[in-house]
Write a protein that holds these residues in place. Structure first.
Motif, PDB file in Angstrom:
ATOM      1  N   VAL A 246      31.566  37.989  45.077  1.00 38.85           N
ATOM      2  CA  VAL A 246      33.003  37.479  45.071  1.00 38.85           C
ATOM      3  C   VAL A 246      33.956  38.596  45.617  1.00 38.85           C
ATOM      4  O   VAL A 246      34.471  38.342  46.335  1.00 38.85           O
ATOM      5  CB  VAL A 246      33.291  37.179  43.390  1.00 38.85           C
ATOM      6  N   MET A 247      33.790  39.893  45.498  1.00 41.07           N
ATOM      7  CA  MET A 247      34.471  40.975  45.990  1.00 41.07           C
ATOM      8  C   MET A 247      34.171  41.050  47.392  1.00 41.07           C
ATOM      9  O   MET A 247      35.177  41.465  48.245  1.00 41.07           O
ATOM     10  CB  MET A 247      34.113  42.139  45.109  1.00 41.07           C
ATOM     11  N   ARG A 248      32.877  40.801  47.782  1.00 42.56           N
ATOM     12  CA  ARG A 248      32.623  40.758  49.225  1.00 42.56           C
ATOM     13  C   ARG A 248      33.274  39.455  50.053  1.00 42.56           C
ATOM     14  O   ARG A 248      33.911  39.824  51.006  1.00 42.56           O
ATOM     15  CB  ARG A 248      31.139  40.682  49.457  1.00 42.56           C
ATOM     16  N   SER A 249      33.714  38.337  49.449  1.00 41.78           N
ATOM     17  CA  SER A 249      34.268  37.350  49.811  1.00 41.78           C
ATOM     18  C   SER A 249      35.761  37.590  50.098  1.00 41.78           C
ATOM     19  O   SER A 249      36.640  37.302  50.794  1.00 41.78           O
ATOM     20  CB  SER A 249      34.163  35.988  49.102  1.00 41.78           C
ATOM     21  N   VAL A 250      36.290  38.468  49.057  1.00 43.46           N
ATOM     22  CA  VAL A 250      37.584  38.833  49.083  1.00 43.46           C
ATOM     23  C   VAL A 250      37.798  39.861  50.365  1.00 43.46           C
ATOM     24  O   VAL A 250      38.945  39.629  51.080  1.00 43.46           O
ATOM     25  CB  VAL A 250      37.979  39.779  47.769  1.00 43.46           C
ATOM     26  N   LEU A 251      37.004  40.837  50.785  1.00 43.15           N
ATOM     27  CA  LEU A 251      37.048  41.587  51.856  1.00 43.15           C
ATOM     28  C   LEU A 251      37.098  40.681  53.135  1.00 43.15           C
ATOM     29  O   LEU A 251      37.793  41.015  54.041  1.00 43.15           O
ATOM     30  CB  LEU A 251      36.030  42.617  51.855  1.00 43.15           C
ATOM     31  N   ALA A 292      47.844  46.094  53.460  1.00 40.99           N
ATOM     32  CA  ALA A 292      46.274  45.759  53.375  1.00 40.99           C
ATOM     33  C   ALA A 292      45.980  45.899  51.509  1.00 40.99           C
ATOM     34  O   ALA A 292      45.339  44.951  51.194  1.00 40.99           O
ATOM     35  CB  ALA A 292      45.593  46.635  54.005  1.00 40.99           C
ATOM     36  N   ARG A 293      46.460  46.807  50.955  1.00 39.29           N
ATOM     37  CA  ARG A 293      46.291  47.036  49.627  1.00 39.29           C
ATOM     38  C   ARG A 293      46.732  45.696  48.661  1.00 39.29           C
ATOM     39  O   ARG A 293      46.211  45.029  47.823  1.00 39.29           O
ATOM     40  CB  ARG A 293      46.663  48.387  49.092  1.00 39.29           C
ATOM     41  N   ASN A 294      47.976  45.446  49.138  1.00 43.42           N
ATOM     42  CA  ASN A 294      48.870  44.455  48.395  1.00 43.42           C
ATOM     43  C   ASN A 294      48.143  42.942  48.794  1.00 43.42           C
ATOM     44  O   ASN A 294      47.871  42.237  47.785  1.00 43.42           O
ATOM     45  CB  ASN A 294      50.186  44.255  48.937  1.00 43.42           C
ATOM     46  N   LEU A 299      44.476  38.392  46.697  1.00 42.37           N
ATOM     47  CA  LEU A 299      43.213  37.851  46.970  1.00 42.37           C
ATOM     48  C   LEU A 299      42.348  37.926  45.755  1.00 42.37           C
ATOM     49  O   LEU A 299      41.454  37.132  45.474  1.00 42.37           O
ATOM     50  CB  LEU A 299      42.313  38.252  48.336  1.00 42.37           C
ATOM     51  N   ILE A 300      42.101  39.218  45.100  1.00 43.20           N
ATOM     52  CA  ILE A 300      41.321  39.435  43.905  1.00 43.20           C
ATOM     53  C   ILE A 300      41.958  38.652  42.859  1.00 43.20           C
ATOM     54  O   ILE A 300      41.042  37.952  41.960  1.00 43.20           O
ATOM     55  CB  ILE A 300      41.474  40.897  43.575  1.00 43.20           C
ATOM     56  N   HIS A 301      43.112  38.615  42.676  1.00 42.78           N
ATOM     57  CA  HIS A 301      43.803  37.563  41.637  1.00 42.78           C
ATOM     58  C   HIS A 301      43.325  36.236  41.773  1.00 42.78           C
ATOM     59  O   HIS A 301      42.763  35.476  40.842  1.00 42.78           O
ATOM     60  CB  HIS A 301      45.321  37.719  41.701  1.00 42.78           C
ATOM     61  N   ASP A 302      43.300  35.508  42.974  1.00 46.68           N
ATOM     62  CA  ASP A 302      42.869  34.307  43.019  1.00 46.68           C
ATOM     63  C   ASP A 302      41.643  34.047  43.000  1.00 46.68           C
ATOM     64  O   ASP A 302      41.094  33.004  42.393  1.00 46.68           O
ATOM     65  CB  ASP A 302      43.496  33.829  44.545  1.00 46.68           C
ATOM     66  N   GLN A 303      40.698  34.944  43.479  1.00 44.24           N
ATOM     67  CA  GLN A 303      39.388  34.790  43.268  1.00 44.24           C
ATOM     68  C   GLN A 303      39.049  34.789  41.682  1.00 44.24           C
ATOM     69  O   GLN A 303      38.133  34.245  41.171  1.00 44.24           O
ATOM     70  CB  GLN A 303      38.528  35.746  44.013  1.00 44.24           C
ATOM     71  N   ARG A 308      36.273  32.447  37.412  1.00 46.05           N
ATOM     72  CA  ARG A 308      36.295  32.636  36.225  1.00 46.05           C
ATOM     73  C   ARG A 308      35.781  34.098  35.861  1.00 46.05           C
ATOM     74  O   ARG A 308      35.230  34.315  34.923  1.00 46.05           O
ATOM     75  CB  ARG A 308      35.471  31.731  35.194  1.00 46.05           C
ATOM     76  N   LEU A 309      36.430  35.023  36.528  1.00 43.03           N
ATOM     77  CA  LEU A 309      36.375  36.513  36.293  1.00 43.03           C
ATOM     78  C   LEU A 309      37.519  36.971  35.667  1.00 43.03           C
ATOM     79  O   LEU A 309      38.533  36.700  35.934  1.00 43.03           O
ATOM     80  CB  LEU A 309      36.007  37.285  37.628  1.00 43.03           C
ATOM     81  N   SER A 310      37.011  37.740  34.644  1.00 43.46           N
ATOM     82  CA  SER A 310      38.347  38.356  33.746  1.00 43.46           C
ATOM     83  C   SER A 310      38.273  39.909  33.907  1.00 43.46           C
ATOM     84  O   SER A 310      37.317  40.687  33.950  1.00 43.46           O
ATOM     85  CB  SER A 310      38.206  38.022  32.274  1.00 43.46           C
TER      86      SER A 310
END
Length: 342
Positions: A246-251, A292-294, A299-303, A308-310
């Motif tokens: 999931v984090m890789r998709s964010v990047l 970039a950080r913002n 994107l992390i919030h949306d993913q 369903r990641l908490s």
């Protein structure tokens, strides 16, 4: 006296020297090449007249020792030495311009120009006015020692600036960070200090001696890209491999980070509470780091909502309560969680 063979050459040298000064000033500072051509032409003409008239500029005049002719002789020699200095300085300016030297090279150029003018001044006093050069050098050495003792801090800044320039620790436009945390873009370097434009849009004036003593990190070399890390904690009920994907998709979805070299996802730690993940990525310039950080946080919030990641609570916000039975390990209690950070 005026029928002597030296008088007409001396008169012509004075005319050429004064004409050269006038034309040199008319050219203006913006036409360095034109100034150099003028300097070369007039200096060459004055040298030819000296040679054809049998006049040595490095020897006092033994023919004319008084009156108007003596004044004409001394002024001719002074003009020749002055044009010699200007010609050499002109070549230095053209060399710096043609080789596209950075602005900080002007510090070294100023030192070279000062040495040239000092040498010419001593030559004029010794060869034109017949003063003892050795005595002048000795006297100037004593004066230099006195000034050196009185200006220790200033001289320390000057020589530190020379060392930093020769070592090419940074260049105009580089982002640098000092060991004390001061960071900014180099906007100017001079004899005594270096100016940094900080992220708060302020100018920090740093003495060169302080820069030489501290550790300095160039954030613009070998290129302008800058690496940033972002740590995120997730509740440990999901598999680490899934969190990593999931984090890789964010990047990959980010448009403000550099994709070559590719960003990376590092699984740092895992415990009973959370999986800690570190996103490692680069931005094109340090100024794009905040944007970039913002974007990544958005994107992390949306993913997290889509998969369903908490997010887990920060590690420092957990309070561990010991069990009643001695010897048993302490376990975290959900009811005892408190946010000390807040």
């Amino acid at each position: 006296m005026f029928s002597d063979d030296h008088f007409l050459p001396l008169l012509l040298i004075n005319i050429l020297g004064i004409a050269g000064i006038i034309v040199w000033h008319v050219q203006g500072r913006s036409r360095q090449t034109g100034r150099l051509i003028v300097q070369i032409l007039f200096f060459t003409g004055m040298s030819l007249v000296l040679y054809m008239g049998g006049i040595a500029p490095h020897k006092p005049d033994d023919v004319y020792t008084e009156g108007f002719a003596a004044l004409l002789s001394k002024s001719a020699r002074m003009l020749w030495w002055t044009h010699l200095a200007w010609t050499i300085v002109g070549f230095i300016h053209i060399y710096v311009r043609l080789n596209h030297k950075p602005r900080e090279a002007h510090l070294i150029m100023d030192i070279a120009v000062a040495i040239i003018y000092l040498g010419v001044a001593l030559s004029v006093m010794g060869f034109v006015f017949g003063m003892p050069i050795a005595t002048l050098v000795t006297t100037s050495g004593v004066v230099a020692v006195i000034l050196g003792l009185a200006l220790q801090n200033t001289l320390g800044d000057v020589f530190s600036g020379i060392a930093l320039t020769l070592g090419k620790a940074y260049a105009i436009g580089d982002w640098v960070e000092l060991s004390n945390g001061t960071a900014g873009r180099v906007t100017e370097t001079n004899w005594r200090s270096t100016n940094l434009l900080t992220g708060a849009n302020n100018i920090a004036v740093l003495p060169n001696s302080m820069l030489a003593r501290q550790g300095l990190t160039s954030l613009s070399r070998p290129d302008e890209t800058h690496q940033i890390t972002l740590s995120v904690r997730f509740v440990a009920r999901q598999r680490p491999r899934f969190v990593e994907d999931v984090m890789r998709s964010v990047l990959q979805a980010s448009t403000l980070i550099v994709k070559d070299p590719p960003p990376a996802v590092a699984l740092k730690t895992i415990d009973a509470i959370a999986i800690e993940v570190e996103l490692q990525f680069r931005v094109a310039t340090l100024a794009m780091g905040i944007s970039a950080r913002n974007e990544l946080i958005e994107l992390i919030h949306d993913q997290c909502g889509a998969n369903r990641l908490s997010l887990a609570m920060p590690a420092e916000s957990l309070v561990y309560v010991a069990t009643a039975t001695s010897g048993e390990s302490s376990t975290p209690s959900a009811e005892s969680r408190s946010s000390r950070a807040l």
